[in-house]
Design a protein around this motif. Structure first.
Motif, PDB file in Angstrom:
ATOM      1  N   ARG A 137       1.245  10.271  -4.393  1.00  0.00           N
ATOM      2  CA  ARG A 137       0.652  10.817  -2.865  1.00  0.00           C
ATOM      3  C   ARG A 137       1.109  10.274  -1.568  1.00  0.00           C
ATOM      4  O   ARG A 137       0.664  11.377   0.011  1.00  0.00           O
ATOM      5  CB  ARG A 137      -1.029  10.323  -2.275  1.00  0.00           C
ATOM      6  CG  ARG A 137      -1.664  10.023  -3.754  1.00  0.00           C
ATOM      7  CD  ARG A 137      -3.193   9.981  -3.186  1.00  0.00           C
ATOM      8  NE  ARG A 137      -3.230   8.948  -2.566  1.00  0.00           N
ATOM      9  CZ  ARG A 137      -3.289   7.541  -2.758  1.00  0.00           C
ATOM     10  NH1 ARG A 137      -3.118   6.719  -4.139  1.00  0.00           N
ATOM     11  NH2 ARG A 137      -3.105   6.480  -2.276  1.00  0.00           N
ATOM     12  N   ALA A 138       2.349  10.587  -1.882  1.00  0.00           N
ATOM     13  CA  ALA A 138       3.436   9.651  -0.522  1.00  0.00           C
ATOM     14  C   ALA A 138       5.595   9.938  -1.126  1.00  0.00           C
ATOM     15  O   ALA A 138       5.016   9.687  -2.047  1.00  0.00           O
ATOM     16  CB  ALA A 138       2.890   8.757   0.078  1.00  0.00           C
ATOM     17  N   ASP A 141      -7.304  10.594  -2.134  1.00  0.00           N
ATOM     18  CA  ASP A 141      -6.132  11.600  -0.690  1.00  0.00           C
ATOM     19  C   ASP A 141      -7.531  12.274  -0.065  1.00  0.00           C
ATOM     20  O   ASP A 141      -7.337  12.045   1.022  1.00  0.00           O
ATOM     21  CB  ASP A 141      -6.095  12.963  -1.673  1.00  0.00           C
ATOM     22  CG  ASP A 141      -4.550  12.919  -0.915  1.00  0.00           C
ATOM     23  OD1 ASP A 141      -4.110  12.405  -0.865  1.00  0.00           O
ATOM     24  OD2 ASP A 141      -3.899  14.135  -0.090  1.00  0.00           O
ATOM     25  N   HIS A 185      -2.924   1.338   5.481  1.00  0.00           N
ATOM     26  CA  HIS A 185      -2.244   0.818   4.695  1.00  0.00           C
ATOM     27  C   HIS A 185      -2.687  -0.365   4.537  1.00  0.00           C
ATOM     28  O   HIS A 185      -2.910  -1.610   3.599  1.00  0.00           O
ATOM     29  CB  HIS A 185      -0.818   0.622   4.862  1.00  0.00           C
ATOM     30  CG  HIS A 185       0.086   1.830   4.123  1.00  0.00           C
ATOM     31  ND1 HIS A 185      -0.464   2.508   3.031  1.00  0.00           N
ATOM     32  CD2 HIS A 185       1.152   2.813   5.118  1.00  0.00           C
ATOM     33  CE1 HIS A 185       0.560   4.038   3.358  1.00  0.00           C
ATOM     34  NE2 HIS A 185       1.088   3.895   4.006  1.00  0.00           N
ATOM     35  N   THR A 205       0.797   4.361  -2.089  1.00  0.00           N
ATOM     36  CA  THR A 205       0.775   5.747  -2.823  1.00  0.00           C
ATOM     37  C   THR A 205       2.340   6.994  -3.180  1.00  0.00           C
ATOM     38  O   THR A 205       2.370   7.605  -3.273  1.00  0.00           O
ATOM     39  CB  THR A 205       0.473   6.452  -1.477  1.00  0.00           C
ATOM     40  OG1 THR A 205       1.838   5.552  -0.628  1.00  0.00           O
ATOM     41  CG2 THR A 205      -0.506   5.041  -0.484  1.00  0.00           C
ATOM     42  N   THR A 216      -7.703   1.924  -5.490  1.00  0.00           N
ATOM     43  CA  THR A 216      -5.547   1.714  -5.052  1.00  0.00           C
ATOM     44  C   THR A 216      -5.232   1.269  -7.310  1.00  0.00           C
ATOM     45  O   THR A 216      -4.096   1.514  -7.284  1.00  0.00           O
ATOM     46  CB  THR A 216      -5.498  -0.385  -5.051  1.00  0.00           C
ATOM     47  OG1 THR A 216      -6.131  -1.899  -5.936  1.00  0.00           O
ATOM     48  CG2 THR A 216      -5.886  -0.056  -3.885  1.00  0.00           C
ATOM     49  N   SER A 256      -8.807   9.567   2.077  1.00  0.00           N
ATOM     50  CA  SER A 256      -8.027   8.738   2.629  1.00  0.00           C
ATOM     51  C   SER A 256      -7.791   9.732   4.198  1.00  0.00           C
ATOM     52  O   SER A 256      -7.866   9.617   4.599  1.00  0.00           O
ATOM     53  CB  SER A 256      -6.236   9.090   1.980  1.00  0.00           C
ATOM     54  OG  SER A 256      -5.009   8.594   3.511  1.00  0.00           O
ATOM     55  N   SER A 301       0.822  -1.195   0.219  1.00  0.00           N
ATOM     56  CA  SER A 301       0.103   0.146   0.095  1.00  0.00           C
ATOM     57  C   SER A 301       0.896   1.324   0.125  1.00  0.00           C
ATOM     58  O   SER A 301       0.592   2.232  -0.772  1.00  0.00           O
ATOM     59  CB  SER A 301      -1.626   0.182   1.161  1.00  0.00           C
ATOM     60  OG  SER A 301      -1.891   1.342   1.178  1.00  0.00           O
ATOM     61  N   SER A 332      -5.247  11.883  -7.859  1.00  0.00           N
ATOM     62  CA  SER A 332      -4.440  11.609  -6.144  1.00  0.00           C
ATOM     63  C   SER A 332      -5.675  12.472  -5.657  1.00  0.00           C
ATOM     64  O   SER A 332      -6.038  12.556  -4.830  1.00  0.00           O
ATOM     65  CB  SER A 332      -3.741  12.164  -6.810  1.00  0.00           C
ATOM     66  OG  SER A 332      -2.836  10.995  -7.242  1.00  0.00           O
ATOM     67  N   ARG A 365      -1.575   6.248   9.261  1.00  0.00           N
ATOM     68  CA  ARG A 365      -1.047   5.752   8.204  1.00  0.00           C
ATOM     69  C   ARG A 365      -0.821   3.762   7.890  1.00  0.00           C
ATOM     70  O   ARG A 365      -1.460   3.441   7.124  1.00  0.00           O
ATOM     71  CB  ARG A 365       0.499   6.645   7.535  1.00  0.00           C
ATOM     72  CG  ARG A 365      -0.996   7.748   6.935  1.00  0.00           C
ATOM     73  CD  ARG A 365       0.733   8.301   6.201  1.00  0.00           C
ATOM     74  NE  ARG A 365       2.199   8.154   6.347  1.00  0.00           N
ATOM     75  CZ  ARG A 365       3.032   9.285   7.422  1.00  0.00           C
ATOM     76  NH1 ARG A 365       1.766   9.835   7.828  1.00  0.00           N
ATOM     77  NH2 ARG A 365       3.944   8.660   7.861  1.00  0.00           N
TER      78      ARG A 365
END
Lengths: 215, 215
Positions: free
Chosen positions: A191-192, B146, B178, A186, B135, B149, A182, B142, B174
């Motif tokens: 996004r990360a 986001d 995940h 991201t 996913t 998320s 995961s 994004s 986080r």
DNA sequence: ATCAACTCTGAAACTTGTTCTAGATTACCG
DNA sequence: CGGTAATCTAGAACAAGTTTCAGAGTTGAT
């Protein structure tokens, strides 16, 4: 009797070890075809990720008819998951040669995953194609995805230096794998940051410490 | 000047709070269209999952031209992620009314996630469509992903009873997210049982305990 | 060497996501 | 109310994954 055995025989329904059944041995030419296909797949993926792997192009690049490509890999996702198996096996070999040096199991696992992560960073498009395929795979690809998962588990257990993990340790490993996949996603979707992925990996690896004292 | 304002205005590039910009207010009919589309999407998804959500059918079901559908949601993945936002918001409301009762933060989070998991089990196909879209989403989605998320984070923080989490706690959250997403995927693709998902959630929630003593 | 069974090829067809276009409709301003 | 700019509609068109098929090529057994 048969000429060239069916290359991608459906796995027998043996409930255990469903993937990687005793594949009817491929002839040399078939093995070569398979290899050409996987190579073309990885090559195209390296260029432009998931979308750049177009079945017609893979077929052309690997000098194989479209129908044949589909006989070897019944879908684009199957193909990319097989590509991942290939790359993972390669990486497993590499990692074996230089085992991680951390003092604790958690450190060694984090180190190993970060090493893998750096390898993926070198080919971000390829990583994109493989990881997207892996998480997009539906039930029809389960055996193959499971195989990838098993390989990943082995790599992590190797890093921990365990031969005979407890159930609690296996749970921790599963959670680490979840986080690994995961977090990669991201990162791939922007996004990360790389730093964020590192932190997440290090965070989840602490779970390993918990399993030595608990339970 | 304009008649009906552009419904799905591209988010401004404000680096912060990119998603959910000040959407040009929709007229009533537009709001109704949007709602019909989301409803049709959820309905079709409930039937047969990701594959059953076919854009032409969504358009027909919601009495909207295909081109209009694409104006509201620029891709199938956008549509399904928006559907997920919708469902998540709904669930957030539900959860707010009956907060979890566990003694520790870890217990409450695990409880909350298991409650969400049971809700998903009631509509496994819908879950499949939403999670797969989430996913599989690439960079173009994004901002929307986001947003999902962020909502998930809020739900977890709510369960923990925190207003002002430390960085270590945010890392743990986080990692929990995940694990949550990835565990759902393994369940949806039939590679993990419900019991397994439960164990994974409980395992990762232990990380929360670590953040109160450490660091 | 010959045969039967299977595989591979090349090309067309089909499916579904996405784009494009011309014309009908709608919203708002003056 | 009329004008106008944007939206909505219907439908064609395009793109890429997948399927299908007839014929050519291989393979292993006899």
């Amino acid at each position: 009797m048969p000429a060239e055995a069916k290359p991608a025989a459906k796995a027998a329904q043996s409930p255990i070890r469903a993937a990687q059944p005793v594949t009817p041995p491929l002839t040399e030419r078939q093995e070569a075809r398979r290899r050409r296909i996987l190579h073309a797949s990885a090559q195209l993926a390296s260029r432009g990720g998931f979308d750049a792997v177009q079945m017609r192009e893979v077929a052309e690049s690997s000098q194989v008819a479209l129908g044949t490509l589909y006989r070897y890999f019944p879908s684009k996702v199957h193909l990319l998951v097989a590509t991942m198996q290939d790359q993972l096996a390669h990486m497993h070999g590499t990692l074996r040669k230089k085992p991680p040096t951390g003092d604790t199991a958690a450190e060694r696992v984090a180190q190993t995953l970060m090493r893998a992560f750096r390898a993926l960073q070198r080919e971000p498009h390829l990583a994109d194609a493989m990881v997207r395929a892996l998480t997009f795979a539906d039930r029809s690809v389960s055996p193959e995805v499971d195989q990838v998962s098993r390989l990943t588990t082995v790599i992590i257990l190797d890093a921990m230096g365990l031969d005979d993990p407890t159930p609690a340790q296996l749970s921790a490993v599963r959670v680490i794998e979840h986080t690994w996949h995961s977090a990669l996603i991201t990162w791939l979707s922007g996004r990360a940051s790389i730093a964020q992925v590192k932190i997440d990996i290090e965070t989840v690896c602490r779970l390993i410490d918990l399993t030595s004292t608990d339970d």
